[in-house]
Design a protein around this motif. Structure first.
Motif, short mmCIF file in Angstrom:
data_model
loop_
_atom_site.label_atom_id
_atom_site.label_comp_id
_atom_site.label_asym_id
_atom_site.label_seq_id
_atom_site.Cartn_x
_atom_site.Cartn_y
_atom_site.Cartn_z
N ALA A 118 0.63 13.95 29.67
CA ALA A 118 1.06 15.27 30.13
C ALA A 118 1.89 15.90 29.01
O ALA A 118 2.69 15.21 28.37
N ILE A 175 6.09 15.76 24.90
CA ILE A 175 5.71 14.70 25.85
C ILE A 175 6.88 13.80 26.24
O ILE A 175 6.76 13.04 27.20
N ASP A 191 13.84 11.37 24.41
CA ASP A 191 14.26 10.00 24.09
C ASP A 191 13.13 9.07 24.56
O ASP A 191 12.00 9.27 24.18
N VAL A 202 12.00 8.70 27.78
CA VAL A 202 11.56 8.97 29.16
C VAL A 202 10.76 10.27 29.17
O VAL A 202 10.71 10.99 28.18
N MET A 208 7.48 0.96 23.14
CA MET A 208 8.52 1.87 23.68
C MET A 208 8.14 2.34 25.09
O MET A 208 8.99 2.39 25.98
N THR A 209 6.88 2.67 25.27
CA THR A 209 6.43 3.13 26.59
C THR A 209 6.50 1.98 27.60
O THR A 209 6.87 2.17 28.77
N ASN A 226 2.51 -3.86 19.62
CA ASN A 226 3.77 -3.98 18.86
C ASN A 226 3.52 -4.80 17.60
O ASN A 226 2.48 -5.42 17.44
N LEU A 227 4.48 -4.72 16.71
CA LEU A 227 4.29 -5.35 15.40
C LEU A 227 5.17 -6.58 15.23
O LEU A 227 5.15 -7.21 14.19
N ILE A 232 -2.06 4.90 27.46
CA ILE A 232 -1.08 5.64 28.26
C ILE A 232 0.21 5.96 27.47
O ILE A 232 1.23 6.26 28.07
N GLY A 287 2.96 5.67 23.82
CA GLY A 287 3.45 7.04 23.66
C GLY A 287 2.87 7.70 22.41
O GLY A 287 1.74 7.41 22.02
N LYS A 288 3.69 8.53 21.81
CA LYS A 288 3.23 9.35 20.69
C LYS A 288 2.51 8.54 19.61
O LYS A 288 1.42 8.87 19.16
N THR A 289 3.15 7.44 19.18
CA THR A 289 2.61 6.64 18.07
C THR A 289 1.24 6.08 18.44
O THR A 289 0.29 6.12 17.65
N TYR A 301 -0.81 7.11 20.89
CA TYR A 301 -1.80 8.18 21.07
C TYR A 301 -2.39 8.56 19.71
O TYR A 301 -3.59 8.72 19.56
#
Ligand SMILES: NC(=O)c1ccc[n+]([C@@H]2O[C@H](COP(=O)([O-])OP(=O)(O)OC[C@H]3O[C@@H](n4cnc5c(N)ncnc54)[C@H](OP(=O)(O)O)[C@@H]3O)[C@@H](O)[C@H]2O)c1
Length: 157
Positions: free
Chosen positions: A7, A14, A17, A19, A45-46, A68-69, A97, A99-101, A103
Motif C-alpha cells: 500500500a 509506504i 520508521d 511501521v 525489518m518487516t 537477511n544477510l 510483502i 519492505g522497501k529493500t 520490494y
C-alpha cells in the motif's frame, strides 16, 4: 507466480520508521485475504515489524521466508540469503510483502502487483522505489473508502 503486495500514498510513501504510516482496516483486510496461508517473502525489518504487531500469536501465513544477510534463527521462518537465486528458482505462488529493500530486489521477478493506492498523503520516511509501471497491464481495479485496490500483470515480452 511471484506477486508483490503493498500500500502506498500519493507520494509512494509506504513506511514510517518500521511501521505503516496509517491504519486502514479495509487495506489490512485486503492484505490478509490475499496472504492468509500463502507462502510469503519479507525482509528482516518487516518481519520484526509484523512480530511486534502479532506478539505471541503466529503470523497468519503459510511458509514464511525472511531475507537477511546475517545468521539468525527464527523458529517460524526459513532464511533467504541469496535472494536472486531464490526468486529465479522459486516454484509455486509467493507473495512478497515488503519492505522497501525487498520490494526493490524482487521487482524484476514480479509477475503480478497488488497495489493499494491510498488517496491522500501521510507522514513518513520510507518510499516505494521508482519503477516502470508501464511494464504491467492493469487487470483489476476497485475503489473503496479512499483506497484503490489495483492488480497488475506483467506484459508478455
Ligand atoms: N506499505 C506497505 O505495504 C508496507 C509493507 C511492508 C513494509 N513496509 C514498510 O517498509 C519499511 C521496511 O523496509 P526496509 O527496506 O527498511 O526493510 P525490509 O525490506 O523489510 O528488510 C530489509 C532487510 O533485508 C535484508 N536484506 C537486504 N538486502 C538483502 C539481500 N540482497 N539478500 C537478502 N537479504 C537482504 C537485510 O536484513 P539484515 O539486516 O538482517 O541482513 C535488511 O536489513 C517499514 O517502514 C515498513 O513499515 C510497508
Amino acid at each position: 507466480m511471484i506477486s508483490l503486495i503493498w500500500a502506498m500514498d500519493e507520494n509512494w510513501l509506504i513506511g514510517k520508521d518500521n511501521v505503516l504510516p496509517w491504519h486502514y482496516p479495509k487495506d489490512l483486510a485486503y492484505f490478509k485475504a490475499h496472504t492468509k496461508d500463502q507462502a510469503v517473502l519479507m525482509g528482516d525489518m518487516t518481519y520484526q515489524s509484523l512480530k511486534s504487531y502479532y506478539k505471541t500469536k503466529p503470523l497468519p501465513f503459510g511458509q514464511i521466508f525472511v531475507a537477511n544477510l546475517v545468521d539468525t534463527f527464527y523458529p517460524d521462518a526459513l532464511l533467504v540469503k541469496d535472494l536472486h537465486h531464490f526468486l529465479s528458482t522459486y516454484q509455486g505462488n509467493l507473495f512478497v510483502i515488503g519492505g522497501k529493500t525487498i520490494y526493490q530486489l524482487a521487482l524484476p521477478y514480479a509477475d503480478r502487483l497488488y497495489i493499494t493506492y491510498v488517496l491522500k498523503t501521510h507522514e513518513g520516511n520510507v518510499y516505494f522505489p521508482p519503477f516502470d509501471l508501464s511494464l504491467f497491464n492493469l487487470i483489476e481495479k476497485t475503489l473503496e473508502e479512499g483506497l484503490i485496490f489495483a492488480v497488475y500483470e506483467r506484459k508478455s515480452s
